[in-house]
Design an enzyme around this catalytic site. Structure first.
Site, mmCIF file in Angstrom:
data_model
loop_
_atom_site.group_PDB
_atom_site.id
_atom_site.type_symbol
_atom_site.label_atom_id
_atom_site.label_comp_id
_atom_site.label_asym_id
_atom_site.label_seq_id
_atom_site.Cartn_x
_atom_site.Cartn_y
_atom_site.Cartn_z
ATOM 1 C CG HIS A 125 -4.645 79.087 24.562
ATOM 2 N ND1 HIS A 125 -5.058 78.361 25.647
ATOM 3 C CD2 HIS A 125 -3.513 78.484 24.154
ATOM 4 C CE1 HIS A 125 -4.196 77.384 25.893
ATOM 5 N NE2 HIS A 125 -3.256 77.427 24.993
ATOM 6 C CD GLU A 145 -0.796 77.460 21.473
ATOM 7 O OE1 GLU A 145 -1.773 77.127 20.807
ATOM 8 O OE2 GLU A 145 -0.548 76.976 22.605
ATOM 9 C CG HIS A 157 -2.278 73.532 18.732
ATOM 10 N ND1 HIS A 157 -3.069 72.502 19.195
ATOM 11 C CD2 HIS A 157 -1.772 74.134 19.848
ATOM 12 C CE1 HIS A 157 -3.067 72.495 20.525
ATOM 13 N NE2 HIS A 157 -2.282 73.468 20.953
HETATM 14 P P1 5GP Z 1 -1.550 74.355 24.660
HETATM 15 O O1 5GP Z 1 -0.604 73.191 24.798
HETATM 16 O O2 5GP Z 1 -2.806 74.205 25.477
HETATM 17 O O3 5GP Z 1 -1.787 74.788 23.255
HETATM 18 O O4 5GP Z 1 -0.775 75.606 25.300
HETATM 19 C C1 5GP Z 1 -0.480 75.636 26.652
HETATM 20 C C2 5GP Z 1 1.021 75.816 26.835
HETATM 21 O O5 5GP Z 1 1.412 77.142 26.471
HETATM 22 C C3 5GP Z 1 1.414 75.617 28.284
HETATM 23 O O6 5GP Z 1 2.651 74.949 28.318
HETATM 24 C C4 5GP Z 1 1.586 77.020 28.805
HETATM 25 O O7 5GP Z 1 2.512 77.115 29.837
HETATM 26 C C5 5GP Z 1 2.069 77.758 27.569
HETATM 27 N N1 5GP Z 1 1.674 79.161 27.610
HETATM 28 C C6 5GP Z 1 2.502 80.207 27.505
HETATM 29 N N2 5GP Z 1 1.821 81.351 27.573
HETATM 30 C C7 5GP Z 1 0.521 81.030 27.715
HETATM 31 C C8 5GP Z 1 -0.657 81.801 27.835
HETATM 32 O O8 5GP Z 1 -0.688 83.024 27.808
HETATM 33 N N3 5GP Z 1 -1.808 81.103 27.969
HETATM 34 C C9 5GP Z 1 -1.852 79.739 27.986
HETATM 35 N N4 5GP Z 1 -3.032 79.138 28.118
HETATM 36 N N5 5GP Z 1 -0.749 78.980 27.880
HETATM 37 C C10 5GP Z 1 0.429 79.632 27.737
#
Ligand code: 5GP
Length: 223
Positions: free
Chosen positions: A63, A113, A117
């Site tokens: 992730h 990402e 991050h």
């Molecule tokens: P985070 O903000 O928690 O780092 O990432 C989540 C964001 O990435 C959400 O907007 C989600 O829709 C998008 N996203 C796209 N692909 C994925 C995936 O495979 N897993 C997750 N957890 N989020 C994803």
């Protein structure tokens, strides 16, 4: 009365100044305590979302690599380079497998990402976009969660249930650092390994809000 009004004005000015500072204070790259290296179990994630990939692949995928503070806060969207897929062309095949988006185009996920991050992660051994994603791949190879669980007799299954401590202890025993886990509808969905920001080696995760599971936990199988 005049004194009261004057005092009230000073208090109001002070609170306005404080909120101005909060609003305009931006996250600085490197300003965090450690990394959370976060992996998602495809089956559990796709049980609660519409995924473009089916749930047939029995695997954890990446992730993200997230800068984090021990108090649960974290920096995000720091100033820094914008994601450019041309910077990681040599990693793309591996990333498509190890760090796919389960819901949309992979490059959209990597862009998100990195901007949220990755920009804050440019510190110590991670000096640019390429290092950030290469580190993700390196950690993914190093922290094979499925192998760690299997080594402690925890297998994906449609029926078996485990105590949350069975799962965290298995990962701890295998890698030497206490992890964080999350569940969704009673199923193990996410595992985070805590990583030292300078040495990139595993460390114990502190107690992190939102990183725990309760009751009986399934490690669901596609079979
Ligand atoms: P985070 O903000 O928690 O780092 O990432 C989540 C964001 O990435 C959400 O907007 C989600 O829709 C998008 N996203 C796209 N692909 C994925 C995936 O495979 N897993 C997750 N957890 N989020 C994803």
């Amino acid at each position: 009365m005049k004194l009261f009004v004057a005092l009230l004005s000073v208090l109001l000015l002070a609170s306005t100044a404080k909120s101005t500072v909060t609003i305009y204070e931006s996250s600085k790259p490197g300003d965090f305590d450690f990394y959370l290296f976060v992996q998602q179990w495809i089956y559990s994630y796709c049980d609660s979302q519409t995924c473009i990939q089916n749930k047939e692949r029995e695997a954890f995928t990446i992730h993200g690599l997230w800068p984090e503070n021990s108090d649960g806060s974290y920096p995000s969207f720091c100033s820094g380079p914008s994601f450019n897929v041309n910077d990681i062309t040599d990693l793309e095949d591996q990333l498509n497998f190890d760090w796919p988006s389960l819901t949309g185009p992979n490059t959209d996920f990597w862009t998100h990402e990195f901007s949220k991050h990755g920009t804050c992660s440019i510190t110590g051994p991670i000096t640019d976009i390429h290092d950030y994603f290469a580190t993700g791949i390196k950690l993914y190879t190093e922290f094979n969660i499925t192998a760690a669980l299997e080594a402690e007799n925890i297998y994906p299954s449609g029926s078996n249930t485990y105590k949350p401590a069975d799962i965290t202890n298995a990962i701890s025993t295998h890698f030497g650092g206490k992890p964080g886990i999350q569940c969704s509808s009673g199923q193990l969905s996410t595992v985070a390994v805590c990583i030292d920001k300078n040495s990139l080696s595993v460390m114990d995760c502190p107690e992190l809000q939102g990183w725990s599971c309760s009751g009986s936990v399934k490690f669901p199988s596609t079979a």
